[in-house]
Design a protein around this motif. Sequence first.
Motif, PDB file in Angstrom:
ATOM      1  N   GLY A  67       6.846   4.535  12.413  1.00  9.68           N
ATOM      2  CA  GLY A  67       5.919   3.914  13.345  1.00  9.68           C
ATOM      3  C   GLY A  67       4.472   4.198  13.014  1.00  9.68           C
ATOM      4  N   GLN A  68       4.121   4.287  11.734  1.00  7.19           N
ATOM      5  CA  GLN A  68       2.748   4.539  11.320  1.00  7.19           C
ATOM      6  C   GLN A  68       2.147   3.289  10.674  1.00  7.19           C
ATOM      7  OE1 GLN A  68       3.311   7.839   8.654  1.00  7.19           O
ATOM      8  NE2 GLN A  68       2.777   9.332  10.234  1.00  7.19           N
ATOM      9  N   VAL A  69       0.808   3.153  10.759  1.00  3.58           N
ATOM     10  CA  VAL A  69       0.102   2.113  10.010  1.00  3.58           C
ATOM     11  C   VAL A  69      -0.881   2.798   9.074  1.00  3.58           C
ATOM     12  CG1 VAL A  69       0.316   0.331  11.769  1.00  3.58           C
ATOM     13  CG2 VAL A  69      -1.660   1.840  11.816  1.00  3.58           C
ATOM     14  N   THR A  70      -0.959   2.307   7.838  1.00  4.30           N
ATOM     15  CA  THR A  70      -1.881   2.849   6.848  1.00  4.30           C
ATOM     16  C   THR A  70      -2.981   1.818   6.609  1.00  4.30           C
ATOM     17  OG1 THR A  70      -0.129   4.127   5.812  1.00  4.30           O
ATOM     18  CG2 THR A  70      -2.113   3.720   4.505  1.00  4.30           C
ATOM     19  N   LEU A  71      -4.253   2.253   6.748  1.00  4.81           N
ATOM     20  CA  LEU A  71      -5.396   1.337   6.707  1.00  4.81           C
ATOM     21  C   LEU A  71      -6.391   1.787   5.656  1.00  4.81           C
ATOM     22  CD1 LEU A  71      -5.952   1.251  10.567  1.00  4.81           C
ATOM     23  CD2 LEU A  71      -4.694  -0.433   9.216  1.00  4.81           C
ATOM     24  N   GLN A  72      -6.951   0.831   4.958  1.00  7.18           N
ATOM     25  CA  GLN A  72      -8.015   1.116   4.005  1.00  7.18           C
ATOM     26  C   GLN A  72      -9.029  -0.020   4.047  1.00  7.18           C
ATOM     27  OE1 GLN A  72      -5.309   1.950   0.582  1.00  7.18           O
ATOM     28  NE2 GLN A  72      -6.568   3.770   0.343  1.00  7.18           N
ATOM     29  N   SER A  73     -10.185   0.194   3.381  1.00  9.03           N
ATOM     30  CA  SER A  73     -11.224  -0.837   3.392  1.00  9.03           C
ATOM     31  C   SER A  73     -12.045  -0.773   2.116  1.00  9.03           C
ATOM     32  CB  SER A  73     -12.147  -0.664   4.605  1.00  9.03           C
ATOM     33  OG  SER A  73     -12.846   0.566   4.493  1.00  9.03           O
ATOM     34  N   ILE A  74     -12.767  -1.853   1.874  1.00  6.23           N
ATOM     35  CA  ILE A  74     -13.744  -1.924   0.780  1.00  6.23           C
ATOM     36  C   ILE A  74     -15.084  -2.216   1.429  1.00  6.23           C
ATOM     37  CG2 ILE A  74     -14.510  -3.241  -1.225  1.00  6.23           C
ATOM     38  CD1 ILE A  74     -11.590  -3.849  -1.806  1.00  6.23           C
ATOM     39  N   VAL A  75     -16.110  -1.454   1.063  1.00  5.62           N
ATOM     40  CA  VAL A  75     -17.444  -1.675   1.610  1.00  5.62           C
ATOM     41  C   VAL A  75     -18.195  -2.579   0.638  1.00  5.62           C
ATOM     42  CG1 VAL A  75     -19.569  -0.607   2.403  1.00  5.62           C
ATOM     43  CG2 VAL A  75     -17.385   0.565   2.718  1.00  5.62           C
TER      44      VAL A  75
END
Length: 643
Positions: A67-75
């Motif tokens: 029940g986990q979500v893994t999040l990432q981003s690019i600036v």
Amino acid sequence: MRPPTRADEADSRPEVFLSDPRRSTTLARPRTSPTRRRVRRRLIAVVAAVGLLGPALSASPAIASSGQVTLQSIVNSSEFLGSVFVGTESTTPVTYRVFAAAGDGLDPVAEATAAGFGGVTIPLADGAYRISATAPGFLTSWYTSTDGGSEEQWSELIGYHQIADFAAADVITVDASAPANSTWSSPALTVLYEHATSITGGVVRDLDFSTPSLAAGVTVELYAAAAVPDSDPVATVATDANGYYSFVPVPGSYKIRFEATVNNVPVTQWWPVTANRGEAETIVLANGTSFPLAYGVFQDSIPVDPARQLTLSGNPAVGATLTAVPDYVETTALGGACLQRYAWLIDGVRVPEAFGNTFVVPASAAAKTVTARLDIVGLGCNSTALASNPIGPIAATAGFTETGTGVSVSPDVPAGTPPITLTFGHVTTPGITTVTTSTAGPSPTGFSLQTTPALFYFLDTTAAFDPAQEVEVCIDFDASGMTTDQASQQHLYHFVDNAWTDITTTTGVGRVCGSTSSFSPFAIGRPSWPFRGFLRPIDNGATLNLMKAGAAVPVKFGLDGPRGLGILARNSPASTAVSCGTTSPVDVVELTVAAGASSLSYDPTSDIYTYVWKTEKQWAGTCRQFVMTLADGTVHRALFKFK
């Protein structure tokens, strides 16, 4: 799903994959729609294949087990390119917030902060959520892909702008007890932008990831996509010290051009990786959309692979279409086609704006040899060049009309007929222009045929041209049987809408030119104007017009419309002495004008020409005949008696 940020292109077009062939990332093949596949092919295999997104992206689907979500981003895209080509990572703090999908988007149920690519893993109870990412100085981006971090989601990431808002963000479902119900299947990625509408990217010198290769000080130009080729750019910037650039234009359609110096030679390149403006792809920006990977790649020339073949076939003649066929198509590690760029050469010199695997042989190739070259490029591809067999020498084709602006062509004419030249304002599709002649044609109206022989010219072309940019038609003719006046006063006529129209632009002894927007019979002739007779105060016929010698008389007449001021033949008008017949009627000229130099004028309101005739005092007691010869060869007379 958000609308795409650029126009859809043909799904068959090969594209660059920014992937590192030395790295390995195992990815499941995504389930894609045709539109989303197009975006993926163009831009995003970059993210998938480079393998710079950390262990989280290669982990097993998190929701199914815990029940986990893994999040990432690019600036911005510059941070991404920096990581790919320089090896540095963004340290910009990014805050991720998770909201209940049924709420109002004001109070998050979970929140975490990470630096740039670091990303976060957030445990969630079963339920439905919407997720945002934000950073200081950047716009908030909402996750809009329910596919998690699959290859397809990365495609959507770069190809779509994800500012949106709470209501537009996708709803994700977390159901650890029944994993099949979960819609967040693997780590997810989004992009943060400084501006809601922008084009960003970078320029690299080579494709070697082992050393920094981003190029500073490279000129980047932004062009309106629909502008003519020689138009000025909308904006110009230079890549910064890190090799990045950014435009913040108004919404519209654009193309990007890069100018750099490679091995001391100036090189121009359009995005993506082409020397040809016509082959450059269009970037479409709407309000609130961004395009983050308009990159330039300037690498050393690619050596020709002698083991591969590029077969060139076609008729060795001007106007023929030649076709180049390679013996293989190279693909990237992800299975997409590498970028294929064709160049066409005439006697070894590259033809500007010639691209694609077909080539219409231009008139300039006559008696020369045509070859082709294929450069196979793209990150993740084994850059290779193929050279074709030669075709030639190329035979000339009479009347071939090629594409371009100001295209001049001299088609074949029957034996003994002087040459004809046509200059097209703008040709959009090449073709053949032909001329035939005949002594039979529509009956001349308003002019007389005076050439020997009297010919009608039938012009035609299979080329497509812009009628708004007319065609200049110049026809030479034999003037040996004409007087000098006749030879210099010939006009060019065009038969259109069942009537002859004077289209003359220039005249000269033995040559006449005119402009037209269509083709049908043409003819060379001398104009004949409907002379309405001399008007008051002059009487026509045998009447003697009585006036005082030395006065000036206005000789008025009409020609059924304006004919310009060049209506008088050379040395016209003139007068000669005649006897004063006792039986001729006499009429007094009631109107004279102030004596001065003779002159010709035209009044468009009354449609009347006026020639002021200055008489001589010594003509007193005599009679004279006024003779006016017009440019159409007609002669008109009036009689005068002087007191």
